[in-house]
Design a protein around this motif. Structure first.
Motif, PDB file in Angstrom:
ATOM      1  N   SER A 292      21.765  37.005 -42.891  1.00 45.65           N
ATOM      2  CA  SER A 292      20.853  37.605 -43.863  1.00 45.65           C
ATOM      3  C   SER A 292      21.555  38.691 -44.674  1.00 45.65           C
ATOM      4  CB  SER A 292      19.630  38.185 -43.151  1.00 45.65           C
ATOM      5  OG  SER A 292      18.906  37.175 -42.484  1.00 45.65           O
ATOM      6  N   ALA A 293      22.294  39.554 -43.983  1.00 45.53           N
ATOM      7  CA  ALA A 293      22.995  40.637 -44.676  1.00 45.53           C
ATOM      8  C   ALA A 293      24.033  40.078 -45.641  1.00 45.53           C
ATOM      9  CB  ALA A 293      23.648  41.558 -43.650  1.00 45.53           C
ATOM     10  N   GLN A 294      24.751  39.028 -45.225  1.00 42.86           N
ATOM     11  CA  GLN A 294      25.796  38.461 -46.086  1.00 42.86           C
ATOM     12  C   GLN A 294      25.193  37.809 -47.327  1.00 42.86           C
ATOM     13  OE1 GLN A 294      28.470  35.784 -44.087  1.00 42.86           O
ATOM     14  NE2 GLN A 294      29.554  35.203 -45.962  1.00 42.86           N
ATOM     15  N   ILE A 295      24.075  37.105 -47.173  1.00 44.86           N
ATOM     16  CA  ILE A 295      23.449  36.454 -48.327  1.00 44.86           C
ATOM     17  C   ILE A 295      22.978  37.487 -49.338  1.00 44.86           C
ATOM     18  CG2 ILE A 295      21.449  35.091 -49.053  1.00 44.86           C
ATOM     19  CD1 ILE A 295      21.738  33.495 -46.469  1.00 44.86           C
ATOM     20  N   LEU A 296      22.319  38.534 -48.870  1.00 45.10           N
ATOM     21  CA  LEU A 296      21.816  39.559 -49.785  1.00 45.10           C
ATOM     22  C   LEU A 296      22.955  40.283 -50.495  1.00 45.10           C
ATOM     23  CD1 LEU A 296      18.903  40.987 -47.601  1.00 45.10           C
ATOM     24  CD2 LEU A 296      18.716  39.559 -49.650  1.00 45.10           C
ATOM     25  N   GLN A 297      24.059  40.503 -49.783  1.00 39.95           N
ATOM     26  CA  GLN A 297      25.211  41.146 -50.415  1.00 39.95           C
ATOM     27  C   GLN A 297      25.917  40.202 -51.375  1.00 39.95           C
ATOM     28  OE1 GLN A 297      27.688  42.574 -47.227  1.00 39.95           O
ATOM     29  NE2 GLN A 297      26.104  43.942 -46.409  1.00 39.95           N
ATOM     30  N   ALA A 298      25.924  38.899 -51.040  1.00 39.03           N
ATOM     31  CA  ALA A 298      26.643  37.922 -51.865  1.00 39.03           C
ATOM     32  C   ALA A 298      25.981  37.714 -53.218  1.00 39.03           C
ATOM     33  CB  ALA A 298      26.733  36.589 -51.125  1.00 39.03           C
ATOM     34  N   LEU A 299      24.670  37.940 -53.315  1.00 36.84           N
ATOM     35  CA  LEU A 299      23.977  37.698 -54.579  1.00 36.84           C
ATOM     36  C   LEU A 299      24.530  38.556 -55.718  1.00 36.84           C
ATOM     37  CD1 LEU A 299      20.306  37.355 -53.291  1.00 36.84           C
ATOM     38  CD2 LEU A 299      21.705  35.571 -54.346  1.00 36.84           C
ATOM     39  N   ALA A 300      25.010  39.738 -55.384  1.00 36.88           N
ATOM     40  CA  ALA A 300      25.595  40.604 -56.422  1.00 36.88           C
ATOM     41  C   ALA A 300      26.883  40.019 -56.981  1.00 36.88           C
ATOM     42  CB  ALA A 300      25.847  41.997 -55.846  1.00 36.88           C
ATOM     43  N   HIS A 301      27.517  39.096 -56.236  1.00 37.16           N
ATOM     44  CA  HIS A 301      28.791  38.501 -56.651  1.00 37.16           C
ATOM     45  C   HIS A 301      28.624  37.049 -57.092  1.00 37.16           C
ATOM     46  CE1 HIS A 301      30.771  42.028 -54.917  1.00 37.16           C
ATOM     47  NE2 HIS A 301      29.988  41.871 -53.855  1.00 37.16           N
ATOM     48  N   LEU A 302      27.371  36.633 -57.294  1.00 38.13           N
ATOM     49  CA  LEU A 302      27.094  35.284 -57.787  1.00 38.13           C
ATOM     50  C   LEU A 302      26.307  35.416 -59.089  1.00 38.13           C
ATOM     51  CD1 LEU A 302      26.035  33.608 -54.401  1.00 38.13           C
ATOM     52  CD2 LEU A 302      28.192  33.269 -55.628  1.00 38.13           C
ATOM     53  N   PRO A 303      26.986  35.731 -60.183  1.00 38.93           N
ATOM     54  CA  PRO A 303      26.283  36.055 -61.440  1.00 38.93           C
ATOM     55  C   PRO A 303      25.505  34.890 -62.031  1.00 38.93           C
ATOM     56  CG  PRO A 303      28.646  35.852 -61.803  1.00 38.93           C
ATOM     57  CD  PRO A 303      28.452  35.823 -60.325  1.00 38.93           C
TER      58      PRO A 303
END
Length: 650
Positions: free
Chosen positions: A449-460
């Protein structure tokens, strides 16, 4: 002494059958069987190949007749209670049993369907392993029969290599000759030594000393491989010491009959035990084996008497009888594989449920990402190639409707990422604790969950996030499932103690926090409304309830294939309470899925040739495809949504 060793071998057969070669008592039991069988084979080979062949044919005949009697009973019972897939697996097991390859089948061709009547003949890996070891010994004995020293060297070398390899904790090693040969050869070596050296007079004393050493090692260090090896070698010398000095035909025949009784009891014990457990749908009192003792003995005596009838027939050729029975078993196995027990015994109404069970997709087979912000997660790419516009995040519910999302992404040509993990709620700011019986830790859910939420900032390129979950499971909605599952406990990340009475509040707070975080980033958010629950339905039990022998099941529940719309809404109210408020304020879109399964008065589990549901809450592939138009409309909105974060970033 010989009677004591025979009794020990009988108990070892039972333990090894139930344990399937695991460590501990079951491993010792397997070793004991292999030691005694290795000693018996060596004893017969020393007397000559003709003598050995005569006794092996007798053993084969007892084995095949016992299996044939078991198969006949299972085919009769199976016609009344087996599903088609289980009939296919029965045929698969019979083919392996007839060719002494059950252990190879368990390793290289495992059956992972998890149906109730699978594995009825899995215990035959023990006779298969014994037969394979006997073939290896026979070949070595034939090659070095004139060179006893070379034979002894080869046996000791093979036993040593096998003993070292058995340290590998793998089914491939534990139930194949690569790891089981050492115990068999440990039983053989003392007989080969006695054929060359004069140790027969002191074999019993040697055996007692080695066994005591093994017991001391167990006391000090536990059931280590060294202890197993010492006990095995000690029993081998004890067996050698109990060898009669002269052959008495009457006693030999008596021992053969007793051996046949033990073998037939072994062949019947596991299938009857598994039948008893599988017919009990309530799951209670499955460990009570006392009512099984009488039928097991009766069936064992019956098949033993059939074997004795063939044994005592004058002028008959035992090898021909054994070959014919083996061929019959093999042919029956092929028939079971191809016909699946003939689905004609099922009424038309049951075919929908059988079709749903047969069409289950493999779970969680997305490829693992190796680079980028989602590295390490299992990610499916749906729709056309290109930068993803939608991230669909969920749990086992999402995996069940994966085919629906795939069809929806294809229809609207929207590149989509799908991430699902069983029993992991797609929200942040929560700790997950799985039941003690679970093989994995809830920490994996929290990290994902933490990785997905953080990854969204790097998936423009992502414009929309869709959340899919078995919300009733996490909110602990009462009476949503036919069978209650072990609960996943959820709690806050602040380290405060979990309050199991506030789990619904924890989920609501986490939903609010997660949705606000996503909306703040300029993403469009949608939550898939959970499909209506059917608390009195299970596709497998619905199919079994339509069988001729449905009355044989213990605790068959009262099933229902529909539920009133009012009851479904009332049961879904706790979930609506969490998300409808966010939808009203514009934080998210609450995607209504009920139109695919409900009319104005009721909701049904099937709308076509196949059941749309597999369990009370889990959809089948046909149910997932029924959602495709609804999912396509939701994905299509991502093509018109422009995240304002792009303007801010520029």
């Amino acid at each position: 002494m010989r009677q004591f060793l025979l009794s020990m071998a009988c108990f070892a057969f039972v333990f090894a059958a139930l344990g399937a070669g695991q460590v501990g008592t079951d491993a010792f039991a397997k070793d004991i069987i292999l030691v005694f069988c290795g000693g018996w084979c060596a004893s017969q080979l020393i007397r000559g190949f003709e003598y050995f062949k005569k006794h092996v044919i007798c053993v084969l005949q007892a084995y095949f007749i016992g299996i044939l009697c078991c198969a006949l009973l299972l085919f009769i019972v199976g016609w009344m209670v087996f599903l088609p897939e289980e009939y296919e697996h029965l045929g698969h097991a019979l083919v392996l049993a007839a060719t002494f390859t059950t252990n190879f089948g368990l390793v290289f061709f495992p059956i992972g369907a998890g149906m109730r009547f699978d594995g009825l003949f899995d215990h035959l890996w023990i006779p298969a392993l014994i037969a394979q070891c006997a073939v290896i010994l026979s070949v070595l004995f034939w090659l070095f029969s004139q060179k006893q020293k070379h034979l002894l060297t080869a046996l000791i070398s093979l036993a040593g290599v096998s003993l070292v390899l058995s340290l590998i904790d793998s089914p491939m090693v534990q139930i194949l000759p690569i790891g089981g040969l050492w115990a068999f050869l440990f039983g053989t070596i003392p007989f080969i030594i006695s054929n060359r050296f004069r140790i027969l007079e002191c074999a019993t004393l040697i055996g007692v000393g080695i066994v005591i050493s093994g017991i001391l090692v167990i006391t000090v260090a536990g059931d280590t491989l060294l202890a197993r090896a010492l006990v095995a070698m000690g029993l081998a010398f004890l067996y050698l010491g109990s060898r009669p000095r002269t052959s008495v035909p009457a006693i030999t025949d008596l021992r053969r009959r007793w051996f046949g009784m033990v073998l037939h009891t072994f062949l019947w014990s596991v299938p009857l035990t598994q039948l008893n457990a599988a017919l009990n749908l309530t799951g209670g009192a499955q460990s009570n084996f006392i009512p099984l003792i009488v039928p097991c003995l009766l069936f064992s005596i019956f098949s033993w008497m059939v074997w004795q009838h063939f044994q005592q027939r004058s002028g008959s050729k035992p090898i021909v009888i054994s070959a014919v029975i083996a061929a019959v078993l093999f042919i029956n196995g092929l028939i079971g594989l191809t016909t699946q027990g003939s689905q004609l015994r099922f009424p038309d109404s049951a075919q929908a449920y059988i079709h749903a069970l047969h069409s289950k997709e493999p779970s969680f087979t997305c490829p693992r990402a190796t680079d980028g912000p989602l590295a390490g997660l299992e990610v499916c790419k749906l729709g056309p190639d290109g930068p993803p516009k939608v991230l669909v995040w969920g749990d086992h519910q999402l995996d069940a409707i994966r085919s629906g999302f795939a069809e929806a992404a294809r229809r609207v040509q929207v590149p989509t990422l799908l991430i699902a993990q069983p029993n992991c709620i797609p929200l942040g700011d929560l700790q997950s604790r799985f039941p003690a019986s679970s093989a994995v830790s809830g920490q994996g859910c929290d990290q994902q969950s933490a990785q997905i939420l953080q990854a969204l900032a790097h998936l423009p390129s992502i414009r929309q996030v869709t959340l899919v979950a078995d919300w009733a499971y996490y909110l602990e909605v009462a009476d949503a499932e036919l069978f209650n599952r072990p609960k996943v406990r959820l709690g806050p990340l602040d380290g405060s103690p979990f309050d199991v009475t506030r789990q619904a509040d924890y989920v609501a707070d986490a939903a609010k926090s997660t949705l606000q975080s996503l909306v703040t980033r300029g993403l469009r958010v949608s939550v898939l409304k959970q499909v209506p629950t059917h608390p009195r339905f299970d596709a497998e039990l619905a199919a079994r309830a339509s069988l001729p022998g449905a009355g044989l099941y213990i605790g068959m529940p009262e099933l229902s294939t529909s539920v009133s719309l009012g009851d479904a809404k009332l049961r879904n109210a706790p979930i609506d309470k969490v998300f409808k408020g966010f939808a009203a304020t514009g934080h998210m879109t609450y995607v209504d899925t009920w139109g695919a399964f409900c009319s104005s008065t009721r909701c049904d589990v099937r709308g076509g040739l196949s059941s749309d549901y597999i369990t009370s809450t889990r959809l089948s592939p046909s149910g997932a495809l029924a959602l495709a138009p609804i999912l396509a409309n939701d994905l299509k909105r991502a093509t018109t949504h422009v995240p304002y974060r792009r303007i801010l970033d520029s």
